[in-house]
Design a protein around this motif. Structure first.
Motif, PDB file in Angstrom:
ATOM      1  N   ALA A 145       0.289  -4.172   6.769  1.00  0.00           N
ATOM      2  CA  ALA A 145      -1.141  -3.966   7.054  1.00  0.00           C
ATOM      3  C   ALA A 145      -1.347  -2.738   7.938  1.00  0.00           C
ATOM      4  O   ALA A 145      -2.314  -1.989   7.754  1.00  0.00           O
ATOM      5  CB  ALA A 145      -1.729  -5.210   7.707  1.00  0.00           C
ATOM      6  N   ARG A 146      -0.448  -2.516   8.884  1.00  0.00           N
ATOM      7  CA  ARG A 146      -0.564  -1.340   9.760  1.00  0.00           C
ATOM      8  C   ARG A 146      -0.347  -0.055   8.962  1.00  0.00           C
ATOM      9  O   ARG A 146      -1.067   0.922   9.153  1.00  0.00           O
ATOM     10  CB  ARG A 146       0.449  -1.421  10.904  1.00  0.00           C
ATOM     11  CG  ARG A 146       0.419  -0.188  11.816  1.00  0.00           C
ATOM     12  CD  ARG A 146       1.236  -0.335  13.070  1.00  0.00           C
ATOM     13  NE  ARG A 146       2.641  -0.587  12.901  1.00  0.00           N
ATOM     14  CZ  ARG A 146       3.584   0.361  12.862  1.00  0.00           C
ATOM     15  NH1 ARG A 146       3.262   1.633  12.936  1.00  0.00           N
ATOM     16  NH2 ARG A 146       4.855   0.027  12.746  1.00  0.00           N
ATOM     17  N   PHE A 147       0.630  -0.048   8.054  1.00  0.00           N
ATOM     18  CA  PHE A 147       0.906   1.147   7.268  1.00  0.00           C
ATOM     19  C   PHE A 147      -0.135   1.390   6.178  1.00  0.00           C
ATOM     20  O   PHE A 147      -0.338   2.535   5.776  1.00  0.00           O
ATOM     21  CB  PHE A 147       2.296   1.059   6.623  1.00  0.00           C
ATOM     22  CG  PHE A 147       3.432   1.215   7.583  1.00  0.00           C
ATOM     23  CD1 PHE A 147       3.579   2.362   8.345  1.00  0.00           C
ATOM     24  CD2 PHE A 147       4.368   0.213   7.733  1.00  0.00           C
ATOM     25  CE1 PHE A 147       4.634   2.519   9.233  1.00  0.00           C
ATOM     26  CE2 PHE A 147       5.431   0.352   8.611  1.00  0.00           C
ATOM     27  CZ  PHE A 147       5.562   1.507   9.363  1.00  0.00           C
ATOM     28  N   ASP A 148      -0.790   0.342   5.690  1.00  0.00           N
ATOM     29  CA  ASP A 148      -1.771   0.474   4.608  1.00  0.00           C
ATOM     30  C   ASP A 148      -3.058   1.078   5.165  1.00  0.00           C
ATOM     31  O   ASP A 148      -4.036   0.380   5.432  1.00  0.00           O
ATOM     32  CB  ASP A 148      -2.030  -0.897   3.971  1.00  0.00           C
ATOM     33  CG  ASP A 148      -2.906  -0.813   2.731  1.00  0.00           C
ATOM     34  OD1 ASP A 148      -3.147   0.306   2.226  1.00  0.00           O
ATOM     35  OD2 ASP A 148      -3.343  -1.885   2.271  1.00  0.00           O
ATOM     36  N   ILE A 149      -3.062   2.382   5.307  1.00  0.00           N
ATOM     37  CA  ILE A 149      -4.158   3.092   5.967  1.00  0.00           C
ATOM     38  C   ILE A 149      -5.482   2.905   5.249  1.00  0.00           C
ATOM     39  O   ILE A 149      -6.512   2.668   5.875  1.00  0.00           O
ATOM     40  CB  ILE A 149      -3.805   4.587   6.120  1.00  0.00           C
ATOM     41  CG1 ILE A 149      -2.589   4.723   7.039  1.00  0.00           C
ATOM     42  CG2 ILE A 149      -4.982   5.385   6.660  1.00  0.00           C
ATOM     43  CD1 ILE A 149      -1.962   6.090   7.039  1.00  0.00           C
ATOM     44  N   ASP A 150      -5.481   3.003   3.927  1.00  0.00           N
ATOM     45  CA  ASP A 150      -6.740   2.882   3.190  1.00  0.00           C
ATOM     46  C   ASP A 150      -7.085   1.440   2.815  1.00  0.00           C
ATOM     47  O   ASP A 150      -8.082   1.190   2.151  1.00  0.00           O
ATOM     48  CB  ASP A 150      -6.744   3.776   1.945  1.00  0.00           C
ATOM     49  CG  ASP A 150      -5.605   3.463   0.993  1.00  0.00           C
ATOM     50  OD1 ASP A 150      -4.882   2.457   1.201  1.00  0.00           O
ATOM     51  OD2 ASP A 150      -5.421   4.232   0.029  1.00  0.00           O
ATOM     52  N   LYS A 151      -6.269   0.496   3.241  1.00  0.00           N
ATOM     53  CA  LYS A 151      -6.509  -0.948   3.055  1.00  0.00           C
ATOM     54  C   LYS A 151      -6.752  -1.334   1.602  1.00  0.00           C
ATOM     55  O   LYS A 151      -7.585  -2.178   1.295  1.00  0.00           O
ATOM     56  CB  LYS A 151      -7.680  -1.425   3.933  1.00  0.00           C
ATOM     57  CG  LYS A 151      -7.517  -1.096   5.408  1.00  0.00           C
ATOM     58  CD  LYS A 151      -6.284  -1.710   5.986  1.00  0.00           C
ATOM     59  CE  LYS A 151      -6.107  -1.347   7.456  1.00  0.00           C
ATOM     60  NZ  LYS A 151      -4.755  -1.442   7.925  1.00  0.00           N
ATOM     61  N   ASP A 152      -5.949  -0.728   0.697  1.00  0.00           N
ATOM     62  CA  ASP A 152      -6.098  -1.061  -0.719  1.00  0.00           C
ATOM     63  C   ASP A 152      -5.040  -2.054  -1.202  1.00  0.00           C
ATOM     64  O   ASP A 152      -4.947  -2.342  -2.388  1.00  0.00           O
ATOM     65  CB  ASP A 152      -6.054   0.212  -1.572  1.00  0.00           C
ATOM     66  CG  ASP A 152      -4.717   0.944  -1.489  1.00  0.00           C
ATOM     67  OD1 ASP A 152      -3.873   0.580  -0.647  1.00  0.00           O
ATOM     68  OD2 ASP A 152      -4.533   1.904  -2.270  1.00  0.00           O
ATOM     69  N   GLY A 153      -4.227  -2.592  -0.278  1.00  0.00           N
ATOM     70  CA  GLY A 153      -3.208  -3.565  -0.650  1.00  0.00           C
ATOM     71  C   GLY A 153      -1.942  -2.951  -1.230  1.00  0.00           C
ATOM     72  O   GLY A 153      -1.074  -3.657  -1.712  1.00  0.00           O
ATOM     73  N   VAL A 154      -1.852  -1.633  -1.173  1.00  0.00           N
ATOM     74  CA  VAL A 154      -0.693  -0.899  -1.679  1.00  0.00           C
ATOM     75  C   VAL A 154      -0.315   0.138  -0.632  1.00  0.00           C
ATOM     76  O   VAL A 154      -1.181   0.772  -0.044  1.00  0.00           O
ATOM     77  CB  VAL A 154      -1.020  -0.198  -3.016  1.00  0.00           C
ATOM     78  CG1 VAL A 154       0.126   0.667  -3.494  1.00  0.00           C
ATOM     79  CG2 VAL A 154      -1.390  -1.210  -4.077  1.00  0.00           C
ATOM     80  N   VAL A 155       0.996   0.295  -0.412  1.00  0.00           N
ATOM     81  CA  VAL A 155       1.460   1.299   0.543  1.00  0.00           C
ATOM     82  C   VAL A 155       2.173   2.395  -0.225  1.00  0.00           C
ATOM     83  O   VAL A 155       3.048   2.113  -1.049  1.00  0.00           O
ATOM     84  CB  VAL A 155       2.399   0.665   1.597  1.00  0.00           C
ATOM     85  CG1 VAL A 155       2.977   1.712   2.506  1.00  0.00           C
ATOM     86  CG2 VAL A 155       1.663  -0.374   2.414  1.00  0.00           C
ATOM     87  N   THR A 156       1.774   3.633   0.033  1.00  0.00           N
ATOM     88  CA  THR A 156       2.397   4.788  -0.604  1.00  0.00           C
ATOM     89  C   THR A 156       3.383   5.436   0.367  1.00  0.00           C
ATOM     90  O   THR A 156       3.392   5.132   1.559  1.00  0.00           O
ATOM     91  CB  THR A 156       1.343   5.834  -0.995  1.00  0.00           C
ATOM     92  OG1 THR A 156       0.717   6.320   0.196  1.00  0.00           O
ATOM     93  CG2 THR A 156       0.303   5.246  -1.938  1.00  0.00           C
TER      94      THR A 156
END
Length: 175
Positions: A140-151
């Motif tokens: 959740a901390r890394f998911d900057i755009d809060k789209d449920g996916v981490v790039t």
């Protein structure tokens, strides 16, 4: 004709190079001998883009190879990594087994998150649910755009104004 014979004779003669000039010539590499090294330069500049150990593990959880990690991929990956830890068959691992897990999956026994952070109920044991819960928080901390996916871009940390303070933090205190 004499000139031609003289030229051929001069070409056939071995060339004698004075020792002073021979020392100035660079040595050609010969099989089995080391190649001379280049003198060290000023060194590599300090990194301005880094990846936290937990971010590297999350990136490794990309099961389908699309360079994006979903919460489902992360949950499965953490479960698989936990299952391979000694003692996990009992449902929980101790702090020493956690340090073995951290060495394998985070790259260092002391990498964050620490076992004290992961052990949510403070029973000195770490369960799969606790480990998945901690990685869900990190996700959740890394998911900057809060789209449920981490790039990959979200998993990188950019350091600005970085300077080496001789092992001391920005405020001058011990780290």
């Amino acid at each position: 004709m004499r000139r031609l014979i003289l030229a051929a004779a001069l070409i056939a003669l071995p060339v004698i190079i004075p020792p002073a000039i021979a020392q100035q010539r660079p040595a050609s590499p010969v099989a089995g001998q080391p190649i001379p090294s280049v003198p060290p330069g000023p060194g590599q500049p300090a990194a301005t883009i880094i990846a936290e150990p937990a971010a590297m593990m999350i990136a490794a959880c990309d099961a389908d190879g699309d360079a994006r990690v979903t919460t489902a991929e992360l949950t499965t990956c953490v479960a698989k990594s936990f299952a391979g830890t000694e003692g996990a068959a009992t449902g929980s691992i101790g702090y020493i087994a956690y340090s073995d897990w951290a060495l394998k999956w985070l790259g260092d026994r002391n990498a964050l998150p620490s076992p004290f952070t992961v052990d949510a109920d403070n029973d000195n044991r770490i369960t799969l649910v606790e480990l998945q819960g901690q990685f869900a928080k990190l996700f959740a901390r890394f998911d900057i755009d809060k789209d449920g996916v981490v790039t990959r871009a979200e998993l990188l940390t950019i350091k600005t104004g970085f300077r080496d303070l001789g092992g001391r933090g920005k405020r001058g205190g011990k780290q």
